[in-house]
Design a protein around this motif. Sequence first.
Motif, PDB file in Angstrom:
ATOM      1  N   MET B   1      -9.975  52.879 -35.684  1.00 48.97           N
ATOM      2  CA  MET B   1     -10.976  53.337 -34.730  1.00 48.97           C
ATOM      3  C   MET B   1     -12.356  52.839 -35.148  1.00 48.97           C
ATOM      4  O   MET B   1     -12.722  52.904 -36.305  1.00 48.97           O
ATOM      5  N   LYS B   2     -13.094  52.357 -34.180  1.00 45.56           N
ATOM      6  CA  LYS B   2     -14.461  51.919 -34.474  1.00 45.56           C
ATOM      7  C   LYS B   2     -15.377  53.127 -34.564  1.00 45.56           C
ATOM      8  O   LYS B   2     -15.210  54.090 -33.839  1.00 45.56           O
ATOM      9  N   ARG B   3     -16.321  53.055 -35.432  1.00 42.78           N
ATOM     10  CA  ARG B   3     -17.323  54.124 -35.490  1.00 42.78           C
ATOM     11  C   ARG B   3     -18.646  53.579 -34.987  1.00 42.78           C
ATOM     12  O   ARG B   3     -19.197  52.654 -35.566  1.00 42.78           O
ATOM     13  N   VAL B   4     -19.082  54.129 -33.945  1.00 38.90           N
ATOM     14  CA  VAL B   4     -20.359  53.705 -33.369  1.00 38.90           C
ATOM     15  C   VAL B   4     -21.190  54.956 -33.139  1.00 38.90           C
ATOM     16  O   VAL B   4     -20.688  55.956 -32.661  1.00 38.90           O
ATOM     17  N   THR B   5     -22.405  54.902 -33.536  1.00 37.44           N
ATOM     18  CA  THR B   5     -23.269  56.044 -33.265  1.00 37.44           C
ATOM     19  C   THR B   5     -23.976  55.816 -31.939  1.00 37.44           C
ATOM     20  O   THR B   5     -24.626  54.803 -31.751  1.00 37.44           O
ATOM     21  N   ILE B   6     -23.759  56.726 -31.041  1.00 36.24           N
ATOM     22  CA  ILE B   6     -24.398  56.598 -29.736  1.00 36.24           C
ATOM     23  C   ILE B   6     -25.478  57.640 -29.656  1.00 36.24           C
ATOM     24  O   ILE B   6     -25.203  58.829 -29.761  1.00 36.24           O
ATOM     25  N   ASP B   7     -26.662  57.212 -29.486  1.00 36.06           N
ATOM     26  CA  ASP B   7     -27.751  58.184 -29.515  1.00 36.06           C
ATOM     27  C   ASP B   7     -28.869  57.698 -28.622  1.00 36.06           C
ATOM     28  O   ASP B   7     -29.466  56.676 -28.910  1.00 36.06           O
ATOM     29  N   PRO B   8     -29.196  58.329 -27.555  1.00 36.82           N
ATOM     30  CA  PRO B   8     -28.529  59.527 -27.079  1.00 36.82           C
ATOM     31  C   PRO B   8     -27.246  59.201 -26.324  1.00 36.82           C
ATOM     32  O   PRO B   8     -27.136  58.138 -25.737  1.00 36.82           O
ATOM     33  N   ILE B   9     -26.331  60.127 -26.337  1.00 36.26           N
ATOM     34  CA  ILE B   9     -25.083  59.916 -25.611  1.00 36.26           C
ATOM     35  C   ILE B   9     -25.264  60.417 -24.186  1.00 36.26           C
ATOM     36  O   ILE B   9     -25.864  61.442 -23.956  1.00 36.26           O
TER      37      ILE B   9
END
Lengths: 164, 487
Positions: B1-9
Amino acid sequence: MVVGLGNPILSDDGVGLVVLRALRDRADLRGVTLVEAETGGLGLIDILSGHDGAVLVDAVVTGAVNPGEILEVAPSFVETTGRLGTAGLSHQVDLGTAWELGRRLGVPLPSHVRILGIEASDVKTFSERLTPAVARNLPAIVDAVIRVVAEVRARGARGSERTA
Amino acid sequence: MKRVTIDPITRLEGHGRIEIFLDDHGEVANAYFQVVELRGFEKFCEGRPAEEMPRITPRICGVCPSAHHIASTRALDDLYKVDPPPAAKKLRELFYCAHMIHSHIAHFYALAAPDFVMGPEADPAQRNILGVVAKVGLEIGGSVIRHRSYAQKIQEILGGRATHSVMGLPGGVSRRLSSDERNQIIEWAKSEVEFAKFSLKLFEDVVLGNKAYVDLILSDGYAMKTHYMGLVDEDNKVNFYDGDVRVVDTEGKELCRFPARGTAYLEHLAEHTEPWSYLKFPFLKGKGWKGFVDGQDSGIYRVAPLARLNAADGMATPAAQEAYEKYFATLGGRPVHATLANHWARLVELLYAAERLLELAEDPDITSDDIRVVPTETPVEGAAVIEAPRGTLFHHYQTDERGLIRGVNLIVATGNNHAAICMSVKKAAQAVIHKGEVRPGLLNMVEMAFRAYDPCFGCATHSLPGEMPLVANIYDHEGRLTQTLSR
């Protein structure tokens, strides 16, 4: 607990609900509360209240990955106060704000929360079906959710050992 | 699984968008408000049994599912030509009062109060419900959450589910109320009445007690002389569930009225289209479409709390009637044209909804077993109107002789207000933006003009529940994009 979020009649938007239903057949999740939630914000806080650990599964549209792929949303998001609380049009308080409000008002919120976003292809067409790209990846999504649930349970168990 | 920080979601890519066009002096020449549209709702419904509509339509939008549930159920009464027993009507109205309370509390405390408690130009990081709670105190914050939760629980008891109810059937409801449940609801309803009174007091202290806010509410930039639409009972008092749709003109005189059940609305309303908007612009047929202008000759009308109070001669419960009188006495008589007065009107309605909730819960009929008339007629066409929290809501269905849907027409609250919202945005932009200076605080003051309507483009465009990010694009006199503000 696992909470699947979404709208069941808006194509991939409902993927969190579809995943949740698939989890109901899994013996390895016995004892885990499974909730289909067609809500957000404060309504979600009501659902999470009183649970120790939670995994949230929802559709996202980021454009950063292919449809059907899984993204983990950083937990710092839910601890961010106010940043998302100002969208002028929404009637729902967003999760970050609702979380912080619940925390300040003493709502017993889970100590471990993981948020999984499933990249959606279409969230604008009324349909009860997932798009093929997302549907194809469903088994892999379910496996990933189960892995994350196991991690959250392990952390929860360690937590209670510490307090014991 | 890729880890991506989405901010803001954000769960949705659709943005509400304000487009502001400046002239060569940096003044606002024009402003548009646009929303994205979802596809295929009519097609999705076609061929489905009509009795599924009360369970489908609430999912168009996560914001006011119960309003769609009740409007749809009442349209089915008309479709199947049945009149529900008194207890069934009262149970639906009781459920619906709880929905109104739930929605009005959330709007006032989470969306309206931040602008006034924190100030219109306050830092956005503080200008939210967290800021409000920090300022007014945790005890009040807890009370807000508690009373919202009572209203939700009442809907759950009657509706069978917390958000997407299953109570509504053509000719009645699916479940009776036990006397234990009724006693619990009476207790909660009493508490809701006190909470509504408290909320009005808070509004008076924070908003009316501050001359700058009163001036802002009454200022030209936030006023518009339109016609007003709202549902009234036989005494012309505000009603959310049934009665007549009444339209009054810019002077408060009755322009037209028609029954809330049936297709009579077609004689009075038409819809205008614009190339730049997916969402149509309903207008009064009797006046005709005169463009985006207000005034007595325009066909543009408004709905929602401000309009409902303007279109009625009073409130049907005592404390709400008192609040209604004070509201008009303070704001210079009926009709009130000040868009921001919607916030006050919403609290007057909150009090009415709470008092009516208590009345209905104490009604001897409410625990009756007689809750359904089984339809026997062959369905063809049916329509009904109710008042959703954010304004008048029309549901209209056509079916074949088996009751399978052939046509659906919905005119939703925010659709009714669409033209007025566009004009309010432009007017507010013209009032606050000068010499090309556009900063976030000013943009918020433009937003306040449409936030007052409690707009929900969710069902208006069949769009998504939840966060709706806003983008404002500013163009210079040659149409070049000079600035984009987003949140």
